[in-house]
Motif scaffolding. Sequence first.
Motif, mmCIF file in Angstrom:
data_model
loop_
_atom_site.group_PDB
_atom_site.id
_atom_site.type_symbol
_atom_site.label_atom_id
_atom_site.label_comp_id
_atom_site.label_asym_id
_atom_site.label_seq_id
_atom_site.Cartn_x
_atom_site.Cartn_y
_atom_site.Cartn_z
ATOM 1 N N LYS A 10 32.905 42.298 30.703
ATOM 2 C CA LYS A 10 34.070 43.025 31.202
ATOM 3 C C LYS A 10 33.645 44.236 32.025
ATOM 4 O O LYS A 10 34.241 44.535 33.070
ATOM 5 N N LEU A 17 35.169 45.081 40.618
ATOM 6 C CA LEU A 17 36.505 45.330 41.158
ATOM 7 C C LEU A 17 36.666 46.750 41.697
ATOM 8 O O LEU A 17 37.552 46.997 42.517
ATOM 9 N N LEU A 25 46.375 38.498 43.393
ATOM 10 C CA LEU A 25 46.441 37.973 42.031
ATOM 11 C C LEU A 25 47.140 36.613 42.001
ATOM 12 O O LEU A 25 48.048 36.358 42.796
ATOM 13 N N THR A 42 44.168 35.704 37.563
ATOM 14 C CA THR A 42 42.907 35.742 38.310
ATOM 15 C C THR A 42 43.033 36.725 39.469
ATOM 16 O O THR A 42 44.128 36.953 39.980
ATOM 17 N N GLY A 43 41.909 37.302 39.878
ATOM 18 C CA GLY A 43 41.881 38.252 40.992
ATOM 19 C C GLY A 43 40.940 37.780 42.082
ATOM 20 O O GLY A 43 39.872 37.229 41.792
ATOM 21 N N LEU A 57 40.760 37.804 35.133
ATOM 22 C CA LEU A 57 41.119 39.087 34.520
ATOM 23 C C LEU A 57 41.535 38.913 33.072
ATOM 24 O O LEU A 57 41.352 39.818 32.260
ATOM 25 N N THR A 78 47.421 43.644 31.827
ATOM 26 C CA THR A 78 46.175 43.108 32.391
ATOM 27 C C THR A 78 45.699 43.932 33.571
ATOM 28 O O THR A 78 44.517 44.293 33.666
ATOM 29 N N THR A 79 46.595 44.246 34.508
ATOM 30 C CA THR A 79 46.190 45.002 35.703
ATOM 31 C C THR A 79 45.792 46.436 35.346
ATOM 32 O O THR A 79 44.848 46.977 35.931
ATOM 33 N N PHE A 82 42.243 46.728 34.053
ATOM 34 C CA PHE A 82 41.173 46.710 35.060
ATOM 35 C C PHE A 82 41.425 47.705 36.197
ATOM 36 O O PHE A 82 40.779 47.632 37.242
ATOM 37 N N ASN A 440 33.727 34.166 34.131
ATOM 38 C CA ASN A 440 33.109 35.293 34.857
ATOM 39 C C ASN A 440 31.596 35.208 34.901
ATOM 40 O O ASN A 440 30.977 35.802 35.789
#
Length: 444
Positions: A10, A17, A25, A42-43, A57, A78-79, A82, A440
């Motif tokens: 992570k 990022l 996204l 996902t990003g 993500l 989630t956003t 990160f 990842n």
Amino acid sequence: MLQAAYTAAKEKVVDKLSAAKTVCLTTDCWTSAANEGYMAVTGHFVSEDFTLQSVLLGCSQLSGAHTAANLLASLIGTTDNFRLTDKVLLLVTDNAPNIKNAVSAVLRWKHFGCYAQTLNLIVQNALKHFVSIQQKVKTIVAFFKRSCKATERLLTYQQNNGAGHVKKLVQEVPTRCSEDFIVLFTVDFQQLTDEEWNICSELCSVLKPFAQVSTQLSAESYPTGSQVIVLTRGLLSVCAELLKRPFNSVTRTIIEELTTGLKDRFHNVEMSKSIGVATLLDPRFKSLAFESRVAADNAKKQLIELVAEKMGDRRLTNTGQSHETVSTSITTDPLSVWGVCDAIVKSTQPQGTPQSAAIVEVQRYMDSPVISRSEDPLAWWRENQYIFPNIAKVVREKFNIVATSVPCERIFSKTGIIINERRTRLKASKVEKLIFLNMNSTNS
């Protein structure tokens, strides 16, 4: 060990990022074999070396009903986790009204409906005229799935007739072979007539371009948003060409329905600012992809504004101090020996605005030759970033659009392997960490 590995992974994703200017996204929901709901996010972003990077993500458990409020809370969590809430360029989801309303009304993010799903809806709606034949085909396929003897006889028949590559399920059978095929077995269901075999054969040709476009836009190793306009035009052109051919009336009706569906669902795609700018930034297409000159001009104006903004920021941060130094060093004494030199320097200082400079750079880019569509547009930008420095900055922010939510579906396919019928008691918290590590570590 799992928690330590997850924490380390992570941190790497967060670090990766942090350099992203913006992130596109994709998100979707899924129910596991353990009857638990999951939401994947996902990003996708363009890195400093102009490559498209994709990260997972989160694929976290989603408790309760899939209401707009629940989806919104999970998405924001989630956003925020990160630090991406202010970096979201576009969110790609399915066309369900609950998520669309949540994104547009509350988050004020730009939303784009999954192109592959929309295309599938168009095809399924058109095939309503094919239901009776489709049901017969499904019955035949189901028979081969259930009968080992029939499958064996079919394979033997293909080998005896010189088939280079035998198939268990024949998707397209020429009319001339249909009678021989039917007498291979005797079962209690309706056989396809010669005309129905012919319609099936015609539809294979009709639907092949739709399958190609869906596959092309479902990739995540390269940006697909810039291809939406040109491929939509391509499908409409193919449909127009197919209508010129002497197809069966059923096939012609399906083609007409496909054309109507494309026009109804994608009629406004050229006017999308995000898709329009991404298309213009693609050196394979530029303004050539647009059918509407108005849409092309609007996209160009939008690009000029974005480039002018970059130039304005650069002048404020990089050249403001040097301009001040130049102005303070210029003498006003008419008897100074530096008077002539200072007058020349003053007269040659740039007088244009960021807007005018942006117009020049954008026009130089537009006038440069388009590249082959088989070339990598990001590789081109990597090589030409110093020729068009300010447009290149916009590319890193606006060229990361993926056109479908298929990346999330791939996540669910892998998650389904983890939560199989023999591992349904695996805790959701462990599933989240396992799939995060899996995806990842692959993308790193």
